[in-house]
Design a protein around this motif. Structure first.
Motif, PDB file in Angstrom:
ATOM      1  N   SER A   1       0.825  -1.196   0.000  1.00 36.04           N
ATOM      2  CA  SER A   1       0.000   0.000   0.000  1.00 36.04           C
ATOM      3  C   SER A   1       0.864   1.253   0.000  1.00 36.04           C
ATOM      4  CB  SER A   1      -0.899  -0.040   1.249  1.00 36.04           C
ATOM      5  OG  SER A   1      -1.578   1.153   1.363  1.00 36.04           O
ATOM      6  N   ARG A   2       1.917   1.156   0.843  1.00 38.58           N
ATOM      7  CA  ARG A   2       2.820   2.316   0.914  1.00 38.58           C
ATOM      8  C   ARG A   2       3.462   2.577  -0.444  1.00 38.58           C
ATOM      9  NH1 ARG A   2       6.576   1.498   5.694  1.00 38.58           N
ATOM     10  NH2 ARG A   2       4.621   1.733   6.826  1.00 38.58           N
ATOM     11  N   ARG A   3       3.870   1.489  -1.087  1.00 37.49           N
ATOM     12  CA  ARG A   3       4.503   1.623  -2.405  1.00 37.49           C
ATOM     13  C   ARG A   3       3.525   2.219  -3.405  1.00 37.49           C
ATOM     14  NH1 ARG A   3       7.996  -3.899  -3.201  1.00 37.49           N
ATOM     15  NH2 ARG A   3       9.628  -3.387  -1.692  1.00 37.49           N
ATOM     16  N   ARG A   4       2.282   1.734  -3.372  1.00 34.20           N
ATOM     17  CA  ARG A   4       1.269   2.264  -4.300  1.00 34.20           C
ATOM     18  C   ARG A   4       1.061   3.745  -4.063  1.00 34.20           C
ATOM     19  NH1 ARG A   4      -1.642  -2.452  -3.547  1.00 34.20           N
ATOM     20  NH2 ARG A   4      -2.931  -1.467  -1.967  1.00 34.20           N
ATOM     21  N   HIS A   5       1.061   4.132  -2.774  1.00 30.67           N
ATOM     22  CA  HIS A   5       0.884   5.545  -2.409  1.00 30.67           C
ATOM     23  C   HIS A   5       2.041   6.399  -2.919  1.00 30.67           C
ATOM     24  CE1 HIS A   5      -0.847   8.789  -0.115  1.00 30.67           C
ATOM     25  NE2 HIS A   5       0.365   9.054   0.414  1.00 30.67           N
TER      26      HIS A   5
ATOM     27  N   GLY B   1       1.834   9.195  -5.600  1.00 28.79           N
ATOM     28  CA  GLY B   1       2.330  10.539  -5.233  1.00 28.79           C
ATOM     29  C   GLY B   1       3.312  11.047  -6.285  1.00 28.79           C
ATOM     30  N   ALA B   2       4.174  10.139  -6.724  1.00 28.14           N
ATOM     31  CA  ALA B   2       5.169  10.541  -7.735  1.00 28.14           C
ATOM     32  C   ALA B   2       4.471  10.919  -9.030  1.00 28.14           C
ATOM     33  CB  ALA B   2       6.131   9.389  -7.946  1.00 28.14           C
ATOM     34  N   ALA B   3       3.472  10.128  -9.385  1.00 30.17           N
ATOM     35  CA  ALA B   3       2.718  10.426 -10.614  1.00 30.17           C
ATOM     36  C   ALA B   3       2.010  11.755 -10.493  1.00 30.17           C
ATOM     37  CB  ALA B   3       1.713   9.295 -10.845  1.00 30.17           C
ATOM     38  N   ASN B   4       1.477  12.025  -9.341  1.00 31.82           N
ATOM     39  CA  ASN B   4       0.793  13.310  -9.105  1.00 31.82           C
ATOM     40  C   ASN B   4       1.761  14.476  -9.201  1.00 31.82           C
ATOM     41  OD1 ASN B   4      -1.640  12.075  -8.773  1.00 31.82           O
ATOM     42  ND2 ASN B   4      -1.535  11.952  -6.524  1.00 31.82           N
TER      43      ASN B   4
END
Lengths: 184, 222
Positions: free
Chosen positions: B14-18, B22-25
């Motif tokens: 989950s942390r990785r997905r976040h 976040g990076a994509a954002n």
């Protein structure tokens, strides 16, 4: 408790002695008197049969009572019975002695029981007839029993000849009851 | 299933997905900001030039340089809004929708399961009821059989008792009759005895004795 085998042995011995000395009748009378005394005198009976009274006392008193009244053979028998503690056999010995005496004399004891006192002539006639019937001499004993109503009853040994009104009525009563129950 | 969705490490995934999101954002934000600042720069650079104020737009008071600058500012702000507000809001809504869908799905599943359970329960209940009815019927049959047996036994016993009572009554009747007859005989004979006793005198008694003596049988040969 009397033992008739013992009584018979004593009676036989006494009878032999009495016969040798020709005192059978006297001894018989002595024994009958003693037996009657025992029967009629409870104090004498309790004294003679008491286990508390010593043999010496019993012997002494019996000698005082009978030594001058009975034969020597009878007195000797009494002393012997006391010594052997067989005084309770006296009555049985008397009966056995009487039976021996009658057997020896070919006599039979016949009891005549009537409702009323029989006159002497009739008594004699009865005894004569009974003598013929039994074929032995008869020692007659006459008794009166008013409940027989009338007639006379003769008993000797295992035989009974009943000529009484009571006996005939009883027979009739028994036959009637038997018929009644049979037809019920 | 990717390695990020490994069931053994759900928190890390989950942390990785976040982080990736976040990076994509940040990347989207950067693009918006860059595009915004480019437009702002164009607007600032074009300010004061003649083409930015054509005759057609003069009555409305519009200046294209300012408009382009405003568009750049709007674009930059739109990126910020998109990244910091719209995207989280959308994600939140999506998550909520997803959660609701999952809940509904779960509810549907549960409903299906309940329906199956209900069907199964009803079937079992029906079977149990049938079995119970069968058992009750069997018990009733057994009770009826037992009742008939007991009644037959009771009737037989009553008959037996009645027969015994009759026999006893008959026996008792016979006994009483016998006693009565015996009593009558006794009474008769007692009266007879009394009568004979009263009537019998000495002479008669002597005569009776005489008769008895005469009738005594003497054995032959005596």
């Amino acid at each position: 408790m009397t033992d008739h085998r013992v009584a018979k042995r004593y009676a036989e011995a006494l009878f032999n002695v009495a016969q040798r000395n020709d005192v059978v009748k006297n001894v018989d009378a002595d024994l009958l008197a003693i037996a009657n005394q025992l029967k009629n005198d409870p104090s004498f009976r309790s004294f003679l049969y008491s286990p508390k009274v010593s043999r010496e006392d019993k012997t002494r008193i019996l000698e005082k009572l009978f030594s001058d009244r009975v034969t020597i053979a009878t007195m000797y028998l009494l002393r012997l019975l006391l010594a052997k503690r067989r005084e309770s056999e006296i009555e049985a010995i008397q009966e056995e002695f009487e039976a021996l005496r009658r057997g020896y004399a070919k006599a039979v004891l016949v009891t005549y029981t009537s409702a009323q006192e029989l006159p002497d002539a009739q008594r004699k006639k009865l005894v004569d007839k009974t003598t013929k019937v039994t074929g032995r001499s008869v020692e007659a004993l006459f008794e009166v029993d008013p409940s027989l109503i009338g007639g006379v009853k003769i008993e000797y040994e295992d035989v009974m000849l009943d000529g009484t009104v009571r006996g005939n009525l009883d027979k009739l009563r028994g036959r009637l009851q038997y018929d009644l129950f049979k037809n019920a | 299933m990717s390695h990020l969705d490994h069931p053994k490490t759900p928190v890390r995934a989950s942390r990785r997905r976040h982080l990736i999101r976040g990076a994509a954002n940040v990347g989207v934000l950067g693009r918006y900001i860059v595009a915004g600042f480019v437009l702002i720069g164009v607007g600032v650079a074009c300010k004061g030039q003649a083409w930015t104020q054509p005759e057609l737009l003069k009555p409305m008071g519009l200046d294209l340089a300012i408009t382009i600058t405003n568009m750049g500012i709007f674009l930059a702000f739109a990126g910020v809004i998109n990244v910091f507000y719209y995207t989280p809001f959308k994600e939140s809504m999506d998550a909520r929708n997803h959660e609701l869908e999952a809940t509904f799905t779960e509810a549907e599943n549960l409903k299906k399961e309940m329906a199956e359970l209900r069907t199964s329960y009803e079937a079992r209940l029906a079977a149990t009821e049938a079995e119970a009815r069968e058992q009750i019927q069997a018990q009733i049959r057994e009770a009826q059989h037992l009742r008939q047996t007991l009644m037959a036994e009771a009737a037989a016993r009553a008959d037996d008792l009645l027969r015994k009572a009759e026999l006893e009554t008959e026996a008792e009747k016979q006994r009483v009759m016998g006693e009565l007859r015996s009593h009558v005989v006794d009474l008769t004979f007692n009266a007879t005895e009394r009568l004979i006793g009263e009537k019998l005198d000495s002479a008669t008694n002597r005569r009776l004795v005489e008769q008895f003596i005469d009738n005594m049988a003497v054995p032959s040969g005596s």
